[in-house]
Design an enzyme around this catalytic site. Structure first.
Site, short mmCIF file in Angstrom:
data_model
loop_
_atom_site.label_atom_id
_atom_site.label_comp_id
_atom_site.label_asym_id
_atom_site.label_seq_id
_atom_site.Cartn_x
_atom_site.Cartn_y
_atom_site.Cartn_z
N ASP A 1 -1.18 44.31 48.16
CA ASP A 1 -1.09 43.59 46.90
C ASP A 1 -1.35 42.13 47.21
O ASP A 1 -0.53 41.46 47.85
CB ASP A 1 0.31 43.77 46.29
CG ASP A 1 0.48 43.04 44.96
OD1 ASP A 1 -0.39 42.22 44.60
OD2 ASP A 1 1.50 43.29 44.29
N ASN B 1 -12.29 41.11 47.00
CA ASN B 1 -12.81 41.63 45.75
C ASN B 1 -11.78 41.68 44.62
O ASN B 1 -12.15 41.60 43.45
CB ASN B 1 -13.37 43.04 45.99
CG ASN B 1 -13.62 43.79 44.70
OD1 ASN B 1 -14.57 43.51 43.97
ND2 ASN B 1 -12.76 44.75 44.40
N TYR C 1 -10.26 32.40 33.35
CA TYR C 1 -11.03 33.24 34.28
C TYR C 1 -12.17 32.44 34.90
O TYR C 1 -12.36 32.46 36.13
CB TYR C 1 -11.58 34.46 33.57
CG TYR C 1 -12.43 35.34 34.45
CD1 TYR C 1 -11.85 36.20 35.37
CD2 TYR C 1 -13.83 35.30 34.38
CE1 TYR C 1 -12.62 37.00 36.20
CE2 TYR C 1 -14.61 36.09 35.20
CZ TYR C 1 -14.00 36.94 36.11
OH TYR C 1 -14.77 37.71 36.93
N LYS D 1 -12.79 31.41 38.94
CA LYS D 1 -13.95 31.78 39.75
C LYS D 1 -14.70 30.55 40.27
O LYS D 1 -15.30 30.60 41.35
CB LYS D 1 -14.88 32.67 38.93
CG LYS D 1 -14.30 34.07 38.68
CD LYS D 1 -13.98 34.79 40.00
CE LYS D 1 -13.54 36.23 39.77
NZ LYS D 1 -13.28 36.93 41.04
N THR E 1 -17.66 47.86 34.39
CA THR E 1 -16.44 48.24 35.10
C THR E 1 -15.25 48.07 34.16
O THR E 1 -15.39 47.59 33.04
CB THR E 1 -16.21 47.35 36.34
OG1 THR E 1 -15.99 45.99 35.91
CG2 THR E 1 -17.40 47.39 37.29
#
Length: 232
Positions: free
Chosen positions: A54, A81, A157, A161, A190
């Protein structure tokens, strides 16, 4: 080569594991859910081994590094990832707590895992780190008129990134003995995109697999998608 992939029980992580194994490599499947992680490793076959991991938990990351140290004793490649998209809220409703939850996985998780596994990577003759970033974290792509990235507004988000990309640049400078690059998988079908992506999961892993197997002396400190280098 022996790779560790975080968040490898599904999506991009699982497909990257499958492709790397198909190419003759071994993969340690890192996942926080023991049942899903073990099931993924079982499906991938003998070249895969599940390790509970985790990325938001210091103790879990430490235990995972100790597990790999005791069993394999080294690591050739680390693919960071694991990631989350964060809350789907109006900008007015975003909170600092929302940001902490996203950054804990997308940014702090990379720091935790990288720090824990550096001693194992240093035992490899050609170590590599791949950080999965996003075009939504690219200043160049989000300011390019007409691009998908320019149309999407997702402050937490996207900024997480962007932080991944800067971490990559800084790690590449700080770790000249390791090839360190960031990749943009693209808008892939996904769970993270709710199945709305325009690429297959195989297309989405093209950059991950190519960069993970780039070889010693390959470019470092770059940001790449499946077509080549892209702007930060």
């Amino acid at each position: 080569m022996l790779f560790l992939i975080t968040g490898a029980n599904k999506g991009l992580g699982y497909e990257a594991a499958r492709r790397l194994i198909e190419a003759g490599h071994q993969v340690i499947v890192g996942a926080r859910n023991p049942e899903l992680g073990q099931a993924a490793a079982d499906t991938l076959g003998a070249a895969a081994r599940f390790v509970p991991l985790d990325v938001t938990d210091d103790a879990s990351v430490k235990a995972a590094a100790e597990n790999v140290t005791a069993n394999e004793g080294h690591l050739d490649g680390l693919i960071n990832n694991a990631g989350v998209s964060g809350p789907r809220k109006a900008v007015d409703d975003l909170t600092a707590a929302d940001a902490v939850r996203v950054y804990d996985t997308n940014v702090f998780g990379i720091i935790r895992v990288t720090s824990a596994f550096l001693p194992l990577l240093r035992k490899s003759g050609s170590p590599v780190i791949v950080n999965v970033s996003s075009g939504l974290g690219s200043f160049e792509q989000t300011h390019r008129e007409g691009s998908m990235e320019a149309r999407v507004v997702t402050p937490i988000y996207a900024s997480s990134k962007a932080a991944v990309s800067m971490l990559t640049s800084q790690y590449a400078k700080a770790l000249p003995e390791i090839v360190v690059n960031a990749v943009d998988p693209g808008f892939t079908n996904t769970d993270l995109t709710g199945g709305a992506g325009v690429q297959t999961v195989t297309e989405g892993t093209d950059a991950i697999v190519a960069t993970a197997t780039i070889g010693p002396g390959g470019p470092t400190g770059t940001f790449r998608n499946r077509l080549g280098e892209v702007g930060w």
